[in-house]
Design a protein around this motif. Sequence first.
Motif, mmCIF file in Angstrom:
data_model
loop_
_atom_site.group_PDB
_atom_site.id
_atom_site.type_symbol
_atom_site.label_atom_id
_atom_site.label_comp_id
_atom_site.label_asym_id
_atom_site.label_seq_id
_atom_site.Cartn_x
_atom_site.Cartn_y
_atom_site.Cartn_z
ATOM 1 N N LEU A 68 -64.316 -82.290 108.076
ATOM 2 C CA LEU A 68 -64.884 -83.624 107.744
ATOM 3 C C LEU A 68 -65.896 -83.920 108.814
ATOM 4 O O LEU A 68 -65.609 -84.374 110.347
ATOM 5 C CB LEU A 68 -64.455 -84.387 107.419
ATOM 6 N N GLN A 69 -66.950 -85.029 109.040
ATOM 7 C CA GLN A 69 -68.373 -85.207 109.772
ATOM 8 C C GLN A 69 -66.936 -86.656 110.446
ATOM 9 O O GLN A 69 -65.811 -87.448 109.148
ATOM 10 C CB GLN A 69 -69.566 -85.995 109.421
ATOM 11 N N PRO A 70 -67.466 -87.571 111.429
ATOM 12 C CA PRO A 70 -66.739 -88.319 111.504
ATOM 13 C C PRO A 70 -66.781 -89.771 110.497
ATOM 14 O O PRO A 70 -65.429 -90.144 110.812
ATOM 15 C CB PRO A 70 -66.957 -89.471 113.069
ATOM 16 N N TRP A 71 -68.119 -90.000 110.132
ATOM 17 C CA TRP A 71 -67.385 -91.096 108.869
ATOM 18 C C TRP A 71 -67.058 -90.524 107.550
ATOM 19 O O TRP A 71 -67.797 -90.808 106.371
ATOM 20 C CB TRP A 71 -69.159 -91.273 108.891
ATOM 21 N N GLY A 72 -66.363 -89.219 107.524
ATOM 22 C CA GLY A 72 -65.647 -89.249 106.456
ATOM 23 C C GLY A 72 -66.910 -87.131 105.484
ATOM 24 O O GLY A 72 -66.227 -87.701 103.914
ATOM 25 N N LEU A 73 -67.618 -87.085 105.410
ATOM 26 C CA LEU A 73 -68.875 -86.320 104.580
ATOM 27 C C LEU A 73 -67.927 -85.052 104.898
ATOM 28 O O LEU A 73 -67.735 -84.770 106.123
ATOM 29 C CB LEU A 73 -69.745 -86.388 104.312
ATOM 30 N N PHE A 108 -78.927 -79.027 101.991
ATOM 31 C CA PHE A 108 -77.771 -79.559 101.351
ATOM 32 C C PHE A 108 -77.930 -81.419 100.737
ATOM 33 O O PHE A 108 -79.017 -82.199 100.687
ATOM 34 C CB PHE A 108 -76.971 -80.832 102.603
ATOM 35 N N LEU A 109 -77.531 -81.027 99.097
ATOM 36 C CA LEU A 109 -77.707 -81.390 98.225
ATOM 37 C C LEU A 109 -77.538 -83.250 97.918
ATOM 38 O O LEU A 109 -77.989 -83.321 98.100
ATOM 39 C CB LEU A 109 -78.388 -80.971 97.090
ATOM 40 N N LYS A 110 -76.491 -82.529 97.341
ATOM 41 C CA LYS A 110 -75.065 -84.223 98.086
ATOM 42 C C LYS A 110 -73.660 -83.991 98.317
ATOM 43 O O LYS A 110 -73.867 -83.023 99.164
ATOM 44 C CB LYS A 110 -74.827 -83.720 96.482
ATOM 45 N N SER A 111 -73.387 -85.199 98.680
ATOM 46 C CA SER A 111 -72.311 -85.124 100.087
ATOM 47 C C SER A 111 -71.027 -84.801 99.335
ATOM 48 O O SER A 111 -71.469 -85.249 98.291
ATOM 49 C CB SER A 111 -72.883 -86.123 101.043
ATOM 50 N N VAL A 112 -70.209 -84.829 100.330
ATOM 51 C CA VAL A 112 -68.697 -84.447 99.896
ATOM 52 C C VAL A 112 -67.817 -84.795 100.597
ATOM 53 O O VAL A 112 -68.254 -85.009 101.556
ATOM 54 C CB VAL A 112 -68.422 -83.084 99.499
ATOM 55 N N LYS A 113 -66.767 -86.131 99.660
ATOM 56 C CA LYS A 113 -66.306 -86.553 100.710
ATOM 57 C C LYS A 113 -64.021 -85.303 100.259
ATOM 58 O O LYS A 113 -63.276 -85.762 101.637
ATOM 59 C CB LYS A 113 -65.668 -87.876 100.452
ATOM 60 N N ALA A 114 -64.218 -85.622 99.313
ATOM 61 C CA ALA A 114 -63.055 -84.162 99.108
ATOM 62 C C ALA A 114 -62.707 -84.110 97.552
ATOM 63 O O ALA A 114 -63.693 -83.586 97.484
ATOM 64 C CB ALA A 114 -61.549 -86.062 98.316
ATOM 65 N N GLY A 115 -61.158 -83.218 97.751
ATOM 66 C CA GLY A 115 -61.697 -81.753 96.245
ATOM 67 C C GLY A 115 -61.705 -80.371 96.953
ATOM 68 O O GLY A 115 -61.896 -80.304 98.082
ATOM 69 N N VAL A 116 -62.896 -80.060 95.798
ATOM 70 C CA VAL A 116 -62.419 -78.214 96.202
ATOM 71 C C VAL A 116 -64.256 -78.174 95.781
ATOM 72 O O VAL A 116 -64.805 -79.027 95.175
ATOM 73 C CB VAL A 116 -62.104 -78.093 94.819
ATOM 74 N N ILE A 117 -64.579 -77.202 96.894
ATOM 75 C CA ILE A 117 -65.824 -76.850 96.900
ATOM 76 C C ILE A 117 -65.425 -75.016 96.435
ATOM 77 O O ILE A 117 -65.762 -74.640 96.981
ATOM 78 C CB ILE A 117 -66.030 -76.604 98.350
ATOM 79 N N GLU A 118 -66.530 -74.855 95.382
ATOM 80 C CA GLU A 118 -66.769 -73.703 94.963
ATOM 81 C C GLU A 118 -67.717 -73.180 95.448
ATOM 82 O O GLU A 118 -69.621 -73.550 94.453
ATOM 83 C CB GLU A 118 -66.504 -73.745 93.342
ATOM 84 N N ALA A 119 -68.040 -71.734 95.781
ATOM 85 C CA ALA A 119 -69.376 -71.195 95.714
ATOM 86 C C ALA A 119 -69.003 -69.862 95.423
ATOM 87 O O ALA A 119 -68.363 -69.594 95.002
ATOM 88 C CB ALA A 119 -69.001 -70.280 97.590
#
Length: 155
Positions: A68-73, A108-119
């Motif tokens: 995460l970046q410092p602001w949680g994304l 980059f289309l949408k921000s993500v804070k938690a969970g799973v990123i699938e590629a």
Amino acid sequence: MNSSHNADKTRDKLAELLKLAHERPLDTEELALLNENAVGFDATLGLRYTHIARGEVRAEVTVNPALLQPWGLVNGGVFSSIAESVGSLAGVVQAGEVVVGVNNNTDFLKSVKAGVIEARATPIHTGRRSQVWNVELRHDGQLVALSKLRTMTLG
């Protein structure tokens, strides 16, 4: 045994699996073996491959605080790195030899804070010396980043 010898054995084991994937999709046990022996940046990211075959490679990363970046994304470099790893591995499986990324363009289309990123990497072009891969990155089914990766065959 020293760590250099162990690292060489692990690389050899991974190379055998990728050669096998050039011929047929890896099964569940082979994917588990590859994931259990993750090395380098894939291990640092926590990248876990879920499907490896010629023409398509899928993987996932569970978001953790280190990404995460410092602001949680999730940092944009994480998306680019996932795309580079998944697309490059797809290139190796496709070519049957080592490839390296030479250009990575990630939107980059949408921000993500938690969970799973699938590629999911699929080919746009697979030539003898170069390849172009489309890598879609999704979170909860939604497209969050899109990469185009160009690779070059080293062999």
